[in-house]
Write a protein that holds these residues in place. Structure first.
Motif, PDB file in Angstrom:
ATOM      1  N   ASP A  27     -11.268   8.433   1.115  1.00  0.00           N
ATOM      2  CA  ASP A  27     -10.144   8.638   0.494  1.00  0.00           C
ATOM      3  C   ASP A  27     -10.090   7.830  -0.778  1.00  0.00           C
ATOM      4  O   ASP A  27     -10.627   6.679  -0.683  1.00  0.00           O
ATOM      5  N   LEU A  28      -9.377   8.233  -1.846  1.00  0.00           N
ATOM      6  CA  LEU A  28      -9.302   7.430  -3.153  1.00  0.00           C
ATOM      7  C   LEU A  28      -8.606   6.373  -3.000  1.00  0.00           C
ATOM      8  O   LEU A  28      -7.277   6.727  -2.495  1.00  0.00           O
ATOM      9  N   PHE A  67      -4.465   6.526  -2.315  1.00  0.00           N
ATOM     10  CA  PHE A  67      -3.502   5.152  -1.975  1.00  0.00           C
ATOM     11  C   PHE A  67      -3.719   4.331  -3.111  1.00  0.00           C
ATOM     12  O   PHE A  67      -4.642   4.220  -3.627  1.00  0.00           O
ATOM     13  N   THR A  68      -2.513   3.511  -3.376  1.00  0.00           N
ATOM     14  CA  THR A  68      -2.382   2.682  -4.385  1.00  0.00           C
ATOM     15  C   THR A  68      -2.072   1.145  -3.930  1.00  0.00           C
ATOM     16  O   THR A  68      -0.838   1.142  -3.021  1.00  0.00           O
ATOM     17  N   VAL A  69      -2.936   0.185  -4.035  1.00  0.00           N
ATOM     18  CA  VAL A  69      -2.719  -1.084  -3.635  1.00  0.00           C
ATOM     19  C   VAL A  69      -2.298  -1.994  -4.816  1.00  0.00           C
ATOM     20  O   VAL A  69      -2.570  -1.985  -5.935  1.00  0.00           O
ATOM     21  N   ARG A  70      -1.018  -2.378  -4.411  1.00  0.00           N
ATOM     22  CA  ARG A  70      -0.415  -3.336  -5.887  1.00  0.00           C
ATOM     23  C   ARG A  70      -0.038  -4.713  -5.228  1.00  0.00           C
ATOM     24  O   ARG A  70       0.341  -4.883  -3.945  1.00  0.00           O
ATOM     25  N   GLY A  71      -0.233  -5.700  -6.206  1.00  0.00           N
ATOM     26  CA  GLY A  71      -0.165  -6.880  -5.551  1.00  0.00           C
ATOM     27  C   GLY A  71      -0.812  -8.068  -6.719  1.00  0.00           C
ATOM     28  O   GLY A  71      -1.912  -7.499  -7.271  1.00  0.00           O
ATOM     29  N   VAL A 101      -5.766  -5.968   3.572  1.00  0.00           N
ATOM     30  CA  VAL A 101      -5.914  -4.881   2.731  1.00  0.00           C
ATOM     31  C   VAL A 101      -6.042  -3.746   3.735  1.00  0.00           C
ATOM     32  O   VAL A 101      -5.841  -2.664   3.631  1.00  0.00           O
ATOM     33  N   GLU A 102      -7.342  -3.823   4.151  1.00  0.00           N
ATOM     34  CA  GLU A 102      -8.176  -2.611   4.910  1.00  0.00           C
ATOM     35  C   GLU A 102      -7.292  -2.613   6.242  1.00  0.00           C
ATOM     36  O   GLU A 102      -7.104  -1.051   6.387  1.00  0.00           O
ATOM     37  N   ASP A 103      -6.724  -3.195   6.766  1.00  0.00           N
ATOM     38  CA  ASP A 103      -5.980  -2.976   7.846  1.00  0.00           C
ATOM     39  C   ASP A 103      -4.708  -2.146   7.645  1.00  0.00           C
ATOM     40  O   ASP A 103      -3.970  -1.306   8.285  1.00  0.00           O
ATOM     41  N   LYS A 104      -3.952  -2.655   6.523  1.00  0.00           N
ATOM     42  CA  LYS A 104      -2.854  -1.771   5.968  1.00  0.00           C
ATOM     43  C   LYS A 104      -3.178  -0.332   5.334  1.00  0.00           C
ATOM     44  O   LYS A 104      -2.423   0.659   5.610  1.00  0.00           O
ATOM     45  N   LEU A 105      -4.431  -0.242   4.851  1.00  0.00           N
ATOM     46  CA  LEU A 105      -4.854   1.053   4.560  1.00  0.00           C
ATOM     47  C   LEU A 105      -4.962   1.910   5.756  1.00  0.00           C
ATOM     48  O   LEU A 105      -4.292   3.297   5.780  1.00  0.00           O
ATOM     49  N   ALA A 106      -5.436   1.425   6.876  1.00  0.00           N
ATOM     50  CA  ALA A 106      -5.649   2.210   7.851  1.00  0.00           C
ATOM     51  C   ALA A 106      -4.386   2.641   8.556  1.00  0.00           C
ATOM     52  O   ALA A 106      -4.049   3.578   8.913  1.00  0.00           O
ATOM     53  N   LYS A 107      -3.350   1.889   8.596  1.00  0.00           N
ATOM     54  CA  LYS A 107      -2.153   2.044   9.074  1.00  0.00           C
ATOM     55  C   LYS A 107      -1.394   3.018   8.234  1.00  0.00           C
ATOM     56  O   LYS A 107      -0.600   3.750   8.819  1.00  0.00           O
ATOM     57  N   ALA A 108      -1.730   2.923   6.965  1.00  0.00           N
ATOM     58  CA  ALA A 108      -1.073   4.034   6.183  1.00  0.00           C
ATOM     59  C   ALA A 108      -1.767   5.191   6.134  1.00  0.00           C
ATOM     60  O   ALA A 108      -1.191   6.267   5.568  1.00  0.00           O
ATOM     61  N   GLY A 109      -2.682   5.459   7.090  1.00  0.00           N
ATOM     62  CA  GLY A 109      -3.372   6.817   7.216  1.00  0.00           C
ATOM     63  C   GLY A 109      -4.422   7.178   6.204  1.00  0.00           C
ATOM     64  O   GLY A 109      -4.947   8.500   6.192  1.00  0.00           O
ATOM     65  N   ALA A 110      -5.144   5.831   5.604  1.00  0.00           N
ATOM     66  CA  ALA A 110      -6.308   6.280   4.924  1.00  0.00           C
ATOM     67  C   ALA A 110      -7.501   6.460   5.734  1.00  0.00           C
ATOM     68  O   ALA A 110      -7.599   5.907   6.647  1.00  0.00           O
ATOM     69  N   VAL A 158       0.942  -1.208   0.005  1.00  0.00           N
ATOM     70  CA  VAL A 158      -0.056  -0.027  -0.168  1.00  0.00           C
ATOM     71  C   VAL A 158       0.853   1.028  -0.102  1.00  0.00           C
ATOM     72  O   VAL A 158       1.744   1.447   0.882  1.00  0.00           O
ATOM     73  N   GLU A 159       0.756   1.928  -0.903  1.00  0.00           N
ATOM     74  CA  GLU A 159       1.587   3.402  -1.133  1.00  0.00           C
ATOM     75  C   GLU A 159       0.625   4.433  -1.052  1.00  0.00           C
ATOM     76  O   GLU A 159      -0.194   4.462  -1.829  1.00  0.00           O
ATOM     77  N   ALA A 160       1.082   5.442  -0.261  1.00  0.00           N
ATOM     78  CA  ALA A 160       0.346   6.865  -0.192  1.00  0.00           C
ATOM     79  C   ALA A 160       0.880   7.657  -1.393  1.00  0.00           C
ATOM     80  O   ALA A 160       2.406   7.723  -1.176  1.00  0.00           O
ATOM     81  N   GLU A 161      -0.026   8.296  -2.307  1.00  0.00           N
ATOM     82  CA  GLU A 161       0.417   9.234  -3.397  1.00  0.00           C
ATOM     83  C   GLU A 161       0.528  10.578  -2.739  1.00  0.00           C
ATOM     84  O   GLU A 161      -0.066  10.994  -1.674  1.00  0.00           O
ATOM     85  N   SER A 162       1.178  11.476  -3.768  1.00  0.00           N
ATOM     86  CA  SER A 162       1.148  12.691  -3.127  1.00  0.00           C
ATOM     87  C   SER A 162       0.174  13.499  -3.106  1.00  0.00           C
ATOM     88  O   SER A 162      -0.316  14.462  -2.711  1.00  0.00           O
TER      89      SER A 162
END
Length: 487
Positions: A413-414, A366-370, A400-409, A358-362
């Protein structure tokens, strides 16, 4: 007119997977027969295999677009769709498969060498395969996955033990014609040889192959003449033989100058410095040629080169040259043979590898790759609420949802997964297999929509003018708005 092609660009399309089927068994006096939708077939892959009977890439030059067969869709009564036929492309020995950017994907050497260059898409599962103890009659099926679509560059690098290099009209073609059974075109003008010629040579009990490539001239490594196009054919050679014309009358040409020019082009091309060299001073049957060969021989030997005075016309000195080639070829084969047992390198996955990132964009998205999340999204029918709910469950179980929450989503959010974009909302009842509802629907999505509409109505009421105190409840709260939130 024969045509030799050693570089082509292929446009590949693997077969798409067939869609799964949504079907409910129907039979007289059995109203609840259960799901019986079959799975879709897998799409056909595109595979390359080395065939000793193929010597050029000419067929691909005329047919650069390649497409494998799609998988068939599933059907009712648990009938699975047929798999797409695998497409096998026969390529010559020494074919290098690479991307348009130059990244090497495979180097196919040896008869039978195989490489799957484009993988067919997976077939979607039918609702019979998606049923479980909680979801007894799924109202959806998976879509077939698209097959790989890519462009690749095929380059043919001749597989030979010895490479003959020299200026045009140095006698390379004449030399290979007398030491092997090869029959190249021979004429008295430059660039008679336009394609590489391969010949099999036997010296006593040693058998090896010799390649005669078109003549090199100064600037060949930079694309001048035909050199750049065919220098790749000596990359695999274990031994290089400089064939020098001792009878040339061109200005500024002599054996020493020719060798210096050839070495400069080989160095410019790169990767050939470590190859052992032999020097064949050709055309010594001519008196002036023999005299010149005797003059320059000490200088060449002083450079550490083994020199042979030969004549393709009279076959003088060819036996000694052939045995010297065989000696160096055997040394190269011995050095290339691995000693001891084959080592197997195992690279296990890390314990904490979840298979996605999970990568946070500028821009705040957020982009999920896998591999798995992107495949699940491709196989989902988004106009079916039950299928969307099933996708949400799978992503939640994967983490995926847990990781999005930890990434600050935050909700709303898109989020991008593959080619799809979503306004992220945490899944209700995350991790459960199914919440009962009508076929093709998911009550969680309905509840989420109901909550969202209630919140919108509450925000609209708050934007109105402030009501008088007699409109408020005894505790000062808005009883009507609170009721909307409970809906």
């Amino acid at each position: 007119m024969t045509m030799f092609v050693d570089r082509v660009v292929l446009h590949l399309q693997a077969g798409d997977g067939g869609h799964g089927c949504v079907s409910i068994h129907r039979e007289k006096f059995k109203p609840f027969g259960g799901p019986d939708g079959g799975n879709g077939g897998h799409g056909g892959s595109v595979t390359m295999v080395v065939d000793p009977q193929v010597h050029t890439l000419l067929d691909f030059h005329y047919h650069p677009h390649v497409k494998a067969e799609n998988g068939k869709g599933g059907a009712g009564s648990n009938r699975d769709g047929a798999n797409g036929r695998q497409l096998v492309l026969k390529v010559p020995n020494g074919t290098v498969v690479q991307t348009p950017d130059g990244e090497v994907l495979a180097d196919l050497v040896g008869a039978g060498a195989t490489f799957e260059v484009a993988r067919g898409g997976r077939g979607g599962r039918g609702n019979a395969s998606l049923a479980n103890s909680r979801r007894k009659a799924p109202g959806f099926a998976e879509l077939g996955e698209p097959g790989d679509q890519l462009d690749v560059v095929l380059e043919l690098k001749s597989v030979a033990d010895v490479g003959l290099v020299g200026f045009p009209s140095a006698g390379k073609s004449s030399l290979i014609s007398v030491i092997s059974a090869a029959k190249p075109k021979i004429a008295d003008y430059p660039f008679t040889t336009l394609v590489p010629n391969l010949g099999v040579v036997q010296a006593d009990n040693h058998i090896f192959t010799v390649a005669d490539v078109p003549g090199l001239i100064p600037g060949a490594a930079a694309g001048k003449g035909l050199g750049l196009q065919f220098l790749r054919h000596i990359e695999r050679c274990a031994v290089l033989v400089h064939v020098i014309d001792t009878t040339t009358l061109e200005p500024n040409r002599d054996p020493l100058a020719d060798i210096d020019a050839l070495e400069a082009e080989l160095a410019e091309y790169g990767g050939l410095v470590d190859r052992p060299r032999l020097v064949a001073l050709n055309k010594v049957d001519v008196p002036d040629g023999r005299d010149l060969a005797e003059i320059v021989r000490p200088d060449l030997e002083a450079r550490g080169l083994r020199v042979f005075e030969v004549s393709a016309a009279t076959r003088e000195g060819l036996k000694e040259l052939m045995f010297a080639m065989a000696e160096l070829v055997e040394q190269g084969r011995t050095a290339a043979t691995p000693a001891g047992e084959t080592r197997i390198i195992i690279r296990p996955k890390a314990v904490d590898d979840t298979g996605f990132t999970v990568e946070a964009e500028s821009d705040g998205s957020f982009t999920v790759r896998g591999v798995r999340p992107e495949r699940w999204v491709r196989q989902t029918t988004f106009d079916n609420d039950e299928a969307v709910g099933y996708l949400a469950d799978r992503l939640a179980r994967l983490g995926v949802e847990d990781k999005l929450a930890k990434a600050g989503a935050n909700p709303g959010d898109l989020v991008r997964i593959g080619e799809r974009e979503f306004d992220w909302q945490p899944t209700l009842y995350a991790g459960v297999d199914f919440v009962p509802g009508n076929r093709g629907t998911d009550v969680r999505l309905e509840e989420k929509s109901s909550r969202a509409s209630a919140a919108e109505r509450l925000a609209a009421r708050k934007s109105r003018r402030v009501r008088s105190d007699d409109e408020l409840g005894a505790d000062g709260t808005d009883a009507e708005s609170a009721a909307d939130l409970d809906e």
